[in-house]
Write an enzyme that holds these catalytic residues in place. Structure first.
Site, mmCIF file in Angstrom:
data_model
loop_
_atom_site.group_PDB
_atom_site.id
_atom_site.type_symbol
_atom_site.label_atom_id
_atom_site.label_comp_id
_atom_site.label_asym_id
_atom_site.label_seq_id
_atom_site.Cartn_x
_atom_site.Cartn_y
_atom_site.Cartn_z
ATOM 1 N N LYS A 51 -52.092 24.568 1.757
ATOM 2 C CA LYS A 51 -50.956 25.328 1.229
ATOM 3 C C LYS A 51 -50.315 26.258 2.255
ATOM 4 O O LYS A 51 -49.150 26.638 2.123
ATOM 5 C CB LYS A 51 -51.402 26.137 0.014
ATOM 6 C CG LYS A 51 -51.662 25.310 -1.232
ATOM 7 C CD LYS A 51 -50.376 24.867 -1.878
ATOM 8 C CE LYS A 51 -50.625 24.283 -3.266
ATOM 9 N NZ LYS A 51 -49.361 23.926 -3.934
ATOM 10 N N SER A 305 -58.000 18.475 0.168
ATOM 11 C CA SER A 305 -56.914 19.449 0.147
ATOM 12 C C SER A 305 -57.373 20.898 0.126
ATOM 13 O O SER A 305 -56.569 21.801 0.358
ATOM 14 C CB SER A 305 -56.000 19.193 -1.054
ATOM 15 O OG SER A 305 -56.735 19.298 -2.270
#
Length: 504
Positions: A51, A305
């Site tokens: 992110k 992720s």
């Protein structure tokens, strides 16, 4: 359309904060599923999640005036950490609105990086609504977690690195999806540069907003969102991300909680790192797709992720791993209540390893046992065991996929009610916050006698409770009216076979 993002991704100036992450081989899982599996390690970013790429790329595109006002965002955790670090690096004031169910490790990490944290709501969408309200009140700039071209382009740099790191053939890339920022950026780049590579979006089974949108042909809002994989717990796919993905992805794969837990174990065994549930989601989807389509000899890539999860969740993850890997069968078996029955039962099983055996005397005729048996995921081993037991004249009920059995019954077996009349069973889920259980009991107690109660903290965002109450049929509507007013998810389980065999 993917060409729209190619220049944006190539021009993304993120590497004075983000890092290029490695593409690691996974020899153990590759050998087991007979495909070459590679793992893109976004868990190794400074905030342990991809992110930071999109957040930083968005901030560097703000005007000086916007930077001076400050930024605000809503996030379940990883976007919050990425934005907090990016804002600190650029000396910009940041406020983050987070759901109250966000794991403490993520909340603390955001605060350590200098951002102000506001806790609001039980899921992302409530936090997002509050953040947008604060935008109107304060004038700060809203930084979307996924639905923004600059954010999407920042996330797309993952694909740019991936194709540079592995210029040889790649058959398919599996990408986790919550709001869709990572998948939109990556599929736009991949389909422009290497259109022959298949790209699959992977969603948690209980928050599959992209799958629902693909089936409906338009964005829809899910009525309920499961948040075991809190990093992808989004009720509606992003508008821009859906525009990009809908004509580019080759399909959507969903994975359940057990499959994600098994993938967390796979990543640990190959890399000695611990992924969060959303971080392991794409590997769970990769394994599922490869199995369903009998893939062999292919090169498959998954994206790890993120690695932001509470340590105490590992207990629950470990519990569910064997079932997720299809290495444990959970069965309810009826055996005669006579001396030597257990010995004979074990003889029928032969040398198979029994992982769990729960039993309590109920009557002098039949004994209902709850048993876990280690199985091989190949060649229908679970079905063979059930057939073997039935051939030996045992009544068998397969509980392996029974959520109530796995979450509650296996820890309660043997508690048959004696002279308990008019008992109704309900299973509840409510946000796991300090005082949440007391609030639940306070609202529920009083009018009807509670005849059974089981609560177990799983280290997850939602608490799970199994309750038995003595309620006459004429009062059932009044009870369910009260339950609706609690605004907790609940299901009646009175007809569940697990309850009928072991607790009724």
């Amino acid at each position: 359309m993917p060409q729209d993002y190619l220049k944006r991704i190539l021009d993304a100036r993120i590497y004075d904060l983000a890092v290029e992450t490695p593409l690691d081989p996974m020899p153990l899982i590759s050998s087991r599923i007979e495909n070459q599996v590679l793992l893109k390690r976004e868990d190794l970013q400074p905030v342990f999640s991809f992110k930071v790429r999109g957040a930083y790329n968005k901030l560097i595109h703000l005007s000086d005036e916007q930077k001076a006002i400050g930024v605000i965002a809503a996030s379940a955790g990883n976007h919050a950490q990425g934005l907090a670090l990016a804002a600190k690096h650029l000396n910009i004031k940041a406020t983050i609105v987070m759901p109250q169910t966000t794991p403490a490790i993520k909340v603390d990490a955001v605060r350590r990086r200098g951002a102000e944290v506001v806790l609001m709501g039980d899921a992302f969408d409530e936090a997002s609504a509050h953040a947008r309200k604060l935008v109107i009140e304060t004038g700060m700039v809203y930084i979307p977690p996924f639905d923004d071209p600059d954010v999407i382009a920042g996330q797309g740099t993952v694909a740019m690195e991936l194709l540079r790191q592995h210029p040889a053939d790649i058959d398919a890339v599996f990408i986790p999806v919550g709001g869709g920022g990572l998948c939109a950026g990556m599929v736009a780049y991949i389909k422009t540069v290497r259109p022959e590579i298949k790209v699959f979006a992977v969603e948690a089974e209980d928050s599959a907003c992209l799958k629902a949108a693909m089936e409906a042909g338009e964005r829809v809002t899910l009525p309920h969102v499961g948040i075991f994989a809190d990093g992808v717990a989004v009720a509606q796919i992003g508008e821009e991300t859906f525009r990009v993905m809908k004509d580019l992805i080759d399909g959507v794969v969903t994975a359940n909680t057990d499959e994600m837990c098994a993938a967390i174990k796979d990543i640990f065994e190959d890399t000695r790192s611990i992924a969060e549930p959303a971080g392991a989601l794409s590997l769970a989807g990769l394994k599922k797709y490869a199995n369903q389509h009998n893939l062999q000899g292919k090169t498959l890539v998954a994206i790890d992720s993120g690695a932001n999860t509470n340590f105490d969740r590992l207990r629950y993850i470990s519990e569910r791993t064997e079932i997720g890997e299809k290495r444990e069968a959970v069965l309810a078996v009826t055996i005669p209540e006579v001396a030597g029955s257990y010995k004979r039962f074990c003889q029928v099983l032969g040398k198979r390893s029994i992982t769990e055996f729960n039993y309590r005397y109920s009557n002098n005729k039949d004994a209902h046992i709850f048993v876990g048996i280690q199985v091989s995921p190949e060649n229908g081993d679970r079905e063979d065991i059930i057939h073997t037991l039935q051939e030996a004249d045992y009544a068998v009920v397969d509980m392996t996929d029974n959520g109530m059995a796995k979450n509650h019954i296996r820890h309660m077996v043997g508690g048959h009610g004696v002279n308990v009349k008019d008992e109704i069973i309900y299973r509840f889920e409510f946000p796991e916050r300090p005082g949440a259980l007391l609030t639940f009991l306070t609202k529920l107690a009083g009018r009807w006698n509670i005849s059974m109660f089981h609560y177990r903290n799983h280290g997850s965002a939602f608490g799970r409770v199994l309750v038995g109450m003595q309620v006459q049929q004429s009062e059932k509507l009044a009870l369910e009216k009260l339950l609706d007013e609690l605004h907790f998810n609940y299901w009646e389980e009175t007809d569940n076979q697990a309850y009928q065999l072991f607790l009724e």
